[in-house]
Design an enzyme around this catalytic site. Structure first.
Site, PDB file in Angstrom:
ATOM      1  CG  HIS A 100      -0.241   0.125   2.769  1.00 19.48           C
ATOM      2  ND1 HIS A 100       0.557  -0.811   2.910  1.00 19.48           N
ATOM      3  CD2 HIS A 100      -0.109   1.037   3.215  1.00 19.48           C
ATOM      4  CE1 HIS A 100       1.063  -0.464   4.081  1.00 19.48           C
ATOM      5  NE2 HIS A 100       0.867   0.716   4.484  1.00 19.48           N
ATOM      6  CG  ASP A 102       1.588   4.912   4.996  1.00 18.83           C
ATOM      7  OD1 ASP A 102       1.150   3.777   5.009  1.00 18.83           O
ATOM      8  OD2 ASP A 102       2.412   5.399   5.510  1.00 18.83           O
ATOM      9  CG  HIS A 259       5.110   1.235   3.012  1.00 18.26           C
ATOM     10  ND1 HIS A 259       4.371   2.527   2.451  1.00 18.26           N
ATOM     11  CD2 HIS A 259       4.532   0.614   4.338  1.00 18.26           C
ATOM     12  CE1 HIS A 259       3.594   2.825   3.075  1.00 18.26           C
ATOM     13  NE2 HIS A 259       3.616   2.098   4.360  1.00 18.26           N
ATOM     14  NE  ARG A 274       1.599   6.029   9.531  1.00 20.65           N
ATOM     15  CZ  ARG A 274       0.577   5.642   9.100  1.00 20.65           C
ATOM     16  NH1 ARG A 274       0.757   4.605   8.364  1.00 20.65           N
ATOM     17  NH2 ARG A 274      -0.641   6.454   8.925  1.00 20.65           N
TER      18      ARG A 274
HETATM   19 FE   FE2 Z   1       1.841   1.811   5.785  1.00 14.95          FE
END
Ligand code: FE2
Length: 282
Positions: A100, A102, A259, A274
């Site tokens: 995907h 993000d 990723h 994150r």
């Molecule tokens: Fe991700």
């Protein structure tokens, strides 16, 4: 503090050495790191051990900090997601466990993301990135023709109402999603090939997590084309795989990469923080 940039593969990813991200961050360093990110798409910083406040400051070197929907952030840090899988969470999925970019389904997706590793398993838990610029440039002519000038439909499939998991499975894992939101089911058309505003290079912008079909085609008609695109993009020549160590910080460009979080560490804790950033104002 002049960083040394050492590519880790022939197509993407570079380790940045000679930089202490806990030291003052001069303007010139931000410029150098943004140039390195544009050139290499993913940057790896070993052994940084940043506090959350510092991770936010480092994120802002790349662009304004974002607050993202659908994932429940830390209670006192709305811009920070705790990416946690605990040792006892066995046999399930993992956050980011398919290819995907993000939140590509958002009207304005994050242009980049940052992960800081706090706890990593003794082995496993790697992350893999694919270079969607190199993949686009090497596309066979018939696949290039299939996406050239065409839109692709993205939806927040895992978060929407139409595709939400049963209620009893919604909060089992450490990562808490606000699933069941009908807004996430909204379809958005994005160019299947985007032009990176800084580098001017073109990148495929489709991914198997959020792209449901190509514009003007049914899901059934799109499926073999998208499957061929994905099989091409994840060829090892276009990928790099990162073995995390506690204290590492990784920054990537969501416009030119997708990723994959490898879920091969049942029985071990893995915790990363994150953050995500938007495009810098012109
Ligand atoms: Fe991700």
């Amino acid at each position: 503090m002049t960083p040394t940039i050492e590519p880790v593969t022939g197509t993407l990813g570079a380790e940045v050495r000679g930089v202490d991200l806990n030291a003052p961050l001069p303007t010139a360093l931000g410029e150098a790191l943004r140039a390195a990110l544009a050139a290499h798409h993913v940057l790896f910083f070993r052994g940084q051990h940043l506090e959350i406040a510092r991770q936010k400051q480092v994120t802002e070197l790349f662009g304004p900090l974002l607050t993202l929907p659908y994932v429940v952030p830390m209670a006192d840090e709305p811009q920070v997601i705790r990416v946690l899988k605990k040792a006892e969470e066995r046999g399930g999925g993992v956050f980011g466990g398919n290819w995907h970019s993000d939140f590509s389904f958002l009207e304005t997706p994050p242009v980049g993301s940052v992960l800081s590793a706090v706890t990593v398993p003794p082995y496993g838990g790697d992350t893999v990135w694919a270079n969607m610029v190199a993949a686009y440039e090497a596309l066979p002519a018939e696949l290039k023709a299939a996406v050239e000038g065409r839109g692709a439909i993205h939806t927040g499939k895992p978060y929407g109402a139409a595709h939400a998991p049963p209620p009893d499975q919604r909060s089992g894992a450490s990562i808490r999603m606000t699933r069941g939101d009908p807004e996430a089911d909204r379809e958005r058309v994005k160019p299947a090939v985007l032009t990176h505003p800084e580098s001017g290079r073109r990148a495929l912008f489709v991914n198997p997590t959020y792209t449901t079909r190509l514009e003007g085609l049914s899901e059934a008609a799109s499926e073999p084309i998208l499957a061929a695109l994905y099989a091409h993009c994840i060829r090892p020549e276009f990928c790099c795989r990162y073995r995390w160590q506690a204290g590492d910080l990784v920054v990537w460009d969501n416009r030119t990469t997708m990723h994959y979080a490898v879920n091969d560490y049942d029985g071990f804790d893995r915790l990363l923080y994150r953050t995500a950033f938007a495009a810098r104002p012109a």
